[in-house]
Scaffold this motif. Structure first.
Motif, mmCIF file in Angstrom:
data_model
loop_
_atom_site.group_PDB
_atom_site.id
_atom_site.type_symbol
_atom_site.label_atom_id
_atom_site.label_comp_id
_atom_site.label_asym_id
_atom_site.label_seq_id
_atom_site.Cartn_x
_atom_site.Cartn_y
_atom_site.Cartn_z
ATOM 1 N N ARG A 1 0.825 -1.212 0.000
ATOM 2 C CA ARG A 1 0.000 0.000 0.000
ATOM 3 C C ARG A 1 0.859 1.263 0.000
ATOM 4 N NH1 ARG A 1 -5.258 0.356 -1.000
ATOM 5 N NH2 ARG A 1 -5.526 1.911 0.657
ATOM 6 N N PHE A 2 1.938 1.237 0.785
ATOM 7 C CA PHE A 2 2.803 2.415 0.854
ATOM 8 C C PHE A 2 3.475 2.690 -0.491
ATOM 9 C CE2 PHE A 2 7.093 4.157 1.590
ATOM 10 C CZ PHE A 2 6.752 5.374 2.157
ATOM 11 N N VAL A 3 3.989 1.642 -1.131
ATOM 12 C CA VAL A 3 4.628 1.834 -2.439
ATOM 13 C C VAL A 3 3.606 2.317 -3.463
ATOM 14 C CG1 VAL A 3 5.892 0.700 -4.303
ATOM 15 C CG2 VAL A 3 6.410 0.136 -1.928
ATOM 16 N N GLY A 4 2.340 1.831 -3.370
ATOM 17 C CA GLY A 4 1.307 2.313 -4.261
ATOM 18 C C GLY A 4 1.022 3.794 -4.073
ATOM 19 N N LEU A 5 1.013 4.255 -2.800
ATOM 20 C CA LEU A 5 0.817 5.682 -2.545
ATOM 21 C C LEU A 5 1.975 6.513 -3.074
ATOM 22 C CD1 LEU A 5 -0.637 5.555 1.091
ATOM 23 C CD2 LEU A 5 -1.871 6.031 -1.038
ATOM 24 N N VAL A 6 3.194 5.983 -2.920
ATOM 25 C CA VAL A 6 4.367 6.684 -3.457
ATOM 26 C C VAL A 6 4.246 6.820 -4.971
ATOM 27 C CG1 VAL A 6 6.864 6.524 -3.804
ATOM 28 C CG2 VAL A 6 5.881 6.011 -1.559
ATOM 29 N N ALA A 7 3.749 5.753 -5.638
ATOM 30 C CA ALA A 7 3.577 5.821 -7.098
ATOM 31 C C ALA A 7 2.587 6.906 -7.494
ATOM 32 C CB ALA A 7 3.118 4.456 -7.620
ATOM 33 N N GLN A 8 1.554 7.128 -6.656
ATOM 34 C CA GLN A 8 0.583 8.184 -6.959
ATOM 35 C C GLN A 8 1.151 9.570 -6.698
ATOM 36 O OE1 GLN A 8 -2.980 7.313 -4.772
ATOM 37 N NE2 GLN A 8 -3.319 5.338 -5.786
ATOM 38 N N TRP A 9 2.025 9.690 -5.698
ATOM 39 C CA TRP A 9 2.618 10.988 -5.377
ATOM 40 C C TRP A 9 3.643 11.428 -6.415
ATOM 41 C CZ3 TRP A 9 3.639 9.220 0.332
ATOM 42 C CH2 TRP A 9 2.420 9.220 1.028
ATOM 43 N N LEU A 10 4.347 10.472 -6.989
ATOM 44 C CA LEU A 10 5.387 10.817 -7.953
ATOM 45 C C LEU A 10 4.766 11.410 -9.216
ATOM 46 C CD1 LEU A 10 7.728 7.690 -7.650
ATOM 47 C CD2 LEU A 10 8.206 10.005 -6.831
ATOM 48 N N PRO A 11 5.485 12.289 -9.905
ATOM 49 C CA PRO A 11 4.952 12.839 -11.164
ATOM 50 C C PRO A 11 4.812 11.759 -12.219
ATOM 51 C CG PRO A 11 7.255 13.464 -10.841
ATOM 52 C CD PRO A 11 6.809 12.840 -9.567
ATOM 53 N N ALA A 12 3.880 11.977 -13.132
ATOM 54 C CA ALA A 12 3.640 10.999 -14.187
ATOM 55 C C ALA A 12 4.903 10.791 -15.016
ATOM 56 C CB ALA A 12 2.487 11.466 -15.085
ATOM 57 N N GLY A 13 5.168 9.552 -15.330
ATOM 58 C CA GLY A 13 6.365 9.227 -16.099
ATOM 59 C C GLY A 13 6.956 7.916 -15.626
ATOM 60 N N SER A 14 8.215 7.710 -15.966
ATOM 61 C CA SER A 14 8.881 6.457 -15.647
ATOM 62 C C SER A 14 8.952 6.172 -14.150
ATOM 63 C CB SER A 14 10.287 6.455 -16.256
ATOM 64 O OG SER A 14 10.227 6.584 -17.658
ATOM 65 N N PRO A 15 9.282 7.150 -13.265
ATOM 66 C CA PRO A 15 9.343 6.826 -11.828
ATOM 67 C C PRO A 15 8.027 6.313 -11.271
ATOM 68 C CG PRO A 15 10.453 8.905 -12.274
ATOM 69 C CD PRO A 15 9.738 8.528 -13.530
ATOM 70 N N SER A 16 6.923 6.944 -11.631
ATOM 71 C CA SER A 16 5.633 6.495 -11.110
ATOM 72 C C SER A 16 5.262 5.120 -11.663
ATOM 73 C CB SER A 16 4.547 7.507 -11.457
ATOM 74 O OG SER A 16 4.406 7.635 -12.862
ATOM 75 N N ILE A 17 5.565 4.874 -12.923
ATOM 76 C CA ILE A 17 5.284 3.564 -13.511
ATOM 77 C C ILE A 17 6.111 2.490 -12.823
ATOM 78 C CG2 ILE A 17 5.454 2.189 -15.614
ATOM 79 C CD1 ILE A 17 4.904 4.716 -17.210
ATOM 80 N N PHE A 18 7.406 2.785 -12.575
ATOM 81 C CA PHE A 18 8.279 1.820 -11.913
ATOM 82 C C PHE A 18 7.799 1.525 -10.489
ATOM 83 C CE2 PHE A 18 12.136 1.080 -9.285
ATOM 84 C CZ PHE A 18 12.492 -0.147 -9.817
ATOM 85 N N ALA A 19 7.433 2.565 -9.754
ATOM 86 C CA ALA A 19 6.955 2.373 -8.385
ATOM 87 C C ALA A 19 5.670 1.562 -8.359
ATOM 88 C CB ALA A 19 6.762 3.724 -7.704
ATOM 89 N N ASP A 20 4.795 1.801 -9.319
ATOM 90 C CA ASP A 20 3.533 1.062 -9.347
ATOM 91 C C ASP A 20 3.750 -0.406 -9.680
ATOM 92 O OD1 ASP A 20 0.512 1.177 -9.380
ATOM 93 O OD2 ASP A 20 0.904 0.403 -11.394
ATOM 94 N N GLN A 21 4.760 -0.712 -10.482
ATOM 95 C CA GLN A 21 4.989 -2.091 -10.908
ATOM 96 C C GLN A 21 5.758 -2.922 -9.887
ATOM 97 O OE1 GLN A 21 6.845 -1.966 -14.768
ATOM 98 N NE2 GLN A 21 4.911 -1.586 -15.830
ATOM 99 N N ILE A 22 6.405 -2.291 -8.903
ATOM 100 C CA ILE A 22 7.196 -3.068 -7.936
ATOM 101 C C ILE A 22 6.489 -3.171 -6.593
ATOM 102 C CG2 ILE A 22 9.364 -2.424 -9.054
ATOM 103 C CD1 ILE A 22 9.833 -0.469 -6.719
ATOM 104 N N LYS A 23 5.197 -2.922 -6.549
ATOM 105 C CA LYS A 23 4.479 -3.017 -5.277
ATOM 106 C C LYS A 23 4.574 -4.426 -4.697
ATOM 107 C CE LYS A 23 0.569 -1.606 -6.860
ATOM 108 N NZ LYS A 23 -0.859 -1.224 -6.947
ATOM 109 N N VAL A 24 4.219 -5.409 -5.491
ATOM 110 C CA VAL A 24 4.219 -6.790 -4.995
ATOM 111 C C VAL A 24 5.638 -7.290 -4.712
ATOM 112 C CG1 VAL A 24 3.590 -9.166 -5.551
ATOM 113 C CG2 VAL A 24 2.023 -7.302 -6.093
ATOM 114 N N PRO A 25 6.616 -7.119 -5.636
ATOM 115 C CA PRO A 25 7.974 -7.567 -5.293
ATOM 116 C C PRO A 25 8.538 -6.896 -4.047
ATOM 117 C CG PRO A 25 7.809 -7.166 -7.651
ATOM 118 C CD PRO A 25 6.546 -6.651 -7.038
ATOM 119 N N MET A 26 8.299 -5.606 -3.866
ATOM 120 C CA MET A 26 8.784 -4.930 -2.659
ATOM 121 C C MET A 26 8.122 -5.495 -1.410
ATOM 122 S SD MET A 26 11.178 -2.717 -3.028
ATOM 123 C CE MET A 26 10.994 -1.808 -1.498
ATOM 124 N N ALA A 27 6.836 -5.820 -1.501
ATOM 125 C CA ALA A 27 6.143 -6.423 -0.362
ATOM 126 C C ALA A 27 6.756 -7.773 -0.008
ATOM 127 C CB ALA A 27 4.655 -6.576 -0.677
#
Length: 572
Positions: free
Chosen positions: A227-253
């Protein structure tokens, strides 16, 4: 004759007896360690102590320590490094500590230990070069503390003419206090009531309660991290960082769960060896998979960024080098996945070897499972091999325009098991790689995107071909996507009794734009004929006989007998 036979028998008997006498010292040296005394500081071993074979010794030791009968279990230790007084004082405590180390450090399956007194390696297949040789020293476990390995071994000892017995060696007992500090009871277990420490099945009662709590706790932490990584993905500006953060939610968990579980194992709780070994293997697998997935997601985001920067919208209007580079990059991605899987598998197998008995059992089970999965997954393996074939031969590239099963499609992605195609109307076709490569397809982007387009019109025989040819050139030259105007041509390509087929050829800059140009030119030609020469449309002549007017024969429809009659306009 009888004399010779008698002398021969005597010679054989003497030779056999000499061989037996010659082998006796060596046999003693190989089969056991001769000692003057064993555990003189202890009382006589009780009847519950069985020490004749390695299996009996270990099983007896585990049973006695499970019953908290540590003084009796001390008879299964070789305490020769201690004085008789220390043997009586420390023997039971060493047995208790060694039992705790074996219970938590490494799961020992006694059925894997030799059941013979001489511990001979039995190998009916004859693959082991040491088969049939007696042994007097066996390793039953190997544990490590701060990078230092310590072996737990059994050895066979004989005092005088007494029956040889199998005992834990003095070298194994020396590091027991050090091993006990790491593998001994955890802080939680030390504060549990004694009734919860009773054994039920393969685990203690408190472990049956603690393991579900342990799993729920680590699962909750993983959910919070996701959940925290998902929120970070929403806070980040649109682009590669937000896409990367959204895709690593499960592996980071998963990585967070394994780190937490490892910390709990090291500082808070320690389960029995069978549970700990299973958990550690699972944690190693999950950790390796999580890290590999994070690395793969990074490659995916990099690939997406490169695609957007160099290629943009995927079609075959982009330069061939850029599309070739993007195809190669995806092939590299699949290669990275394969290398990662192989490396992770080798790493996991090497870690499993640290837990010899359970590891071998798991590997044996895994080999059977692998065979079953291999049979069931032939289609998947075939798709993977076909994917590498496409990557190496490159019959298609990302962005190529292909005609597959009569559909115009752009190649949008080449993956391990499937190819994703984008149709002209923005639909997505997901085609298995093996199915795609087994079917003929037309790659319209190979060498050059230019292609001929052809328009066919069925007209009456009296249509003026020269007039049509001039109008066709006029309409075609007005289209911006029609190139090489000197190749424009118009011919009559077929003829029947009532009509003729007129074909118009034009060269276009690329396939899809050429399709549009073809439609536009066809519409203009049809409009010109409709507005100016409607008599050029094909017609059928209805011939009515005199008998039909009296109610006999029905009218029949047939083509006119000649072009002159058909053009007279008597009936249409």
């Amino acid at each position: 004759m009888k004399t010779h036979t008698t002398w021969g028998l005597w010679a054989i008997a003497l030779l056999f007896s000499s061989l037996c006498v010659a082998q006796t010292p060596e046999d003693r040296e190989i089969r056991w360690f001769a000692v003057d005394s064993l555990n003189t500081g202890l009382d006589e071993p009780p009847e519950s102590v069985s020490r004749l074979t390695p299996r009996d010794s270990v099983r007896s030791f585990l049973d006695l320590t499970k019953q908290q009968n540590f003084p009796a279990a001390a008879h299964l230790l070789n305490l020769s490094d201690l004085s008789p007084a220390e043997q009586r004082e420390k023997g039971a405590e060493l047995a208790r500590q060694l039992a705790a180390v074996l219970r938590r450090g490494e799961w020992i399956d006694t059925s894997d230990l030799p059941a013979r007194q001489d511990a001979v390696i039995e190998d009916p297949a004859g693959k082991n070069p040491q088969a049939g040789q007696p042994r007097r020293n066996l390793q039953i476990a190997s544990l490590s503390v701060e990078g230092q390995a310590y072996d737990i071994r059994l050895a066979r000892y004989r005092v005088g003419d007494e029956e040889p017995v199998w005992l834990f060696t003095p070298d194994s007992l020396g590091p027991v206090p050090v091993l006990y500090e790491k593998y001994g009871p955890s802080w939680l277990e030390q504060h549990l009531p004694q009734r919860f420490k009773s054994t039920f099945g393969m685990l203690q009662i408190w472990e049956w309660i603690a393991i579900p709590v342990f799993l729920l706790g680590t699962g909750l932490v993983g959910w919070l991290v996701s959940r925290f990584v998902g929120l970070v993905a929403q806070w980040l500006p649109a682009g590669s960082p937000s896409i990367f953060a959204d895709q690593i939610k499960v592996p980071m968990a998963l990585v967070a769960m394994t780190v937490l579980a490892q910390m709990l194992f090291n500082y808070v709780v320690s389960f029995s060896a069978v549970a700990t070994t299973t958990f550690r293997i699972v944690l190693i697998t999950i950790m390796a998979w999580g890290v590999g997935m994070i690395a793969l997601r990074f490659v995916d985001v990099l690939l997406l960024k490169v695609k957007r920067r160099l290629v943009g919208e995927i079609d075959d209007t982009k330069p061939r080098d850029e599309r070739h580079f993007l195809t190669t990059l995806q092939a590299v991605r699949r290669g990275i996945i394969l290398v990662t899987i192989v490396a992770v598998s080798i790493y996991i197998l090497s870690e499993i070897q640290l837990f010899e008995t359970l590891g071998l059992t798991l590997l044996a089970s895994a080999s059977i499972l692998t065979v079953l999965l291999g049979i069931a997954g032939q289609a998947v393996l075939g798709n993977i091999l076909s994917s590498f074939q496409v990557s190496l031969a490159k019959p298609i590239r990302i962005g190529d325009l292909v005609i597959f099963e009569d559909q115009w499609c752009y190649v949008e992605g080449i993956y391990y098991t499937f190819i994703r195609l984008r149709t002209w109307d923005e639909r997505r076709l997901v085609v298995p790689v093996q199915y795609f490569t087994s079917k003929p397809f037309e790659n319209l982007s190979v060498k050059t995107p230019k292609m001929y387009r052809m328009i066919e019109l069925a007209l009456h025989l009296n249509a003026d071909i020269e007039c049509l040819r001039e109008k066709f050139k006029e309409f075609a030259e007005a289209e911006k996507n029609v190139v090489e105007h000197h190749k424009l041509c118009c011919y009559v390509t077929a003829q029947s009794a009532a009509a003729q087929t007129v074909s118009f050829y034009l060269m276009t800059s690329e396939p899809f734009a050429g399709w549009e140009a073809e439609m536009h030119v066809r519409e203009k030609l049809l409009g010109f004929i409709r507005d100016n020469h409607p008599e050029w449309w094909p017609r059928e002549v209805v011939v009515t006989s005199q008998h039909d007017l009296t109610g006999g024969e029905r009218p029949t429809t047939r083509p006119p007998p000649g072009a002159a009659h058909a053009g007279s306009g008597d009936s249409t």
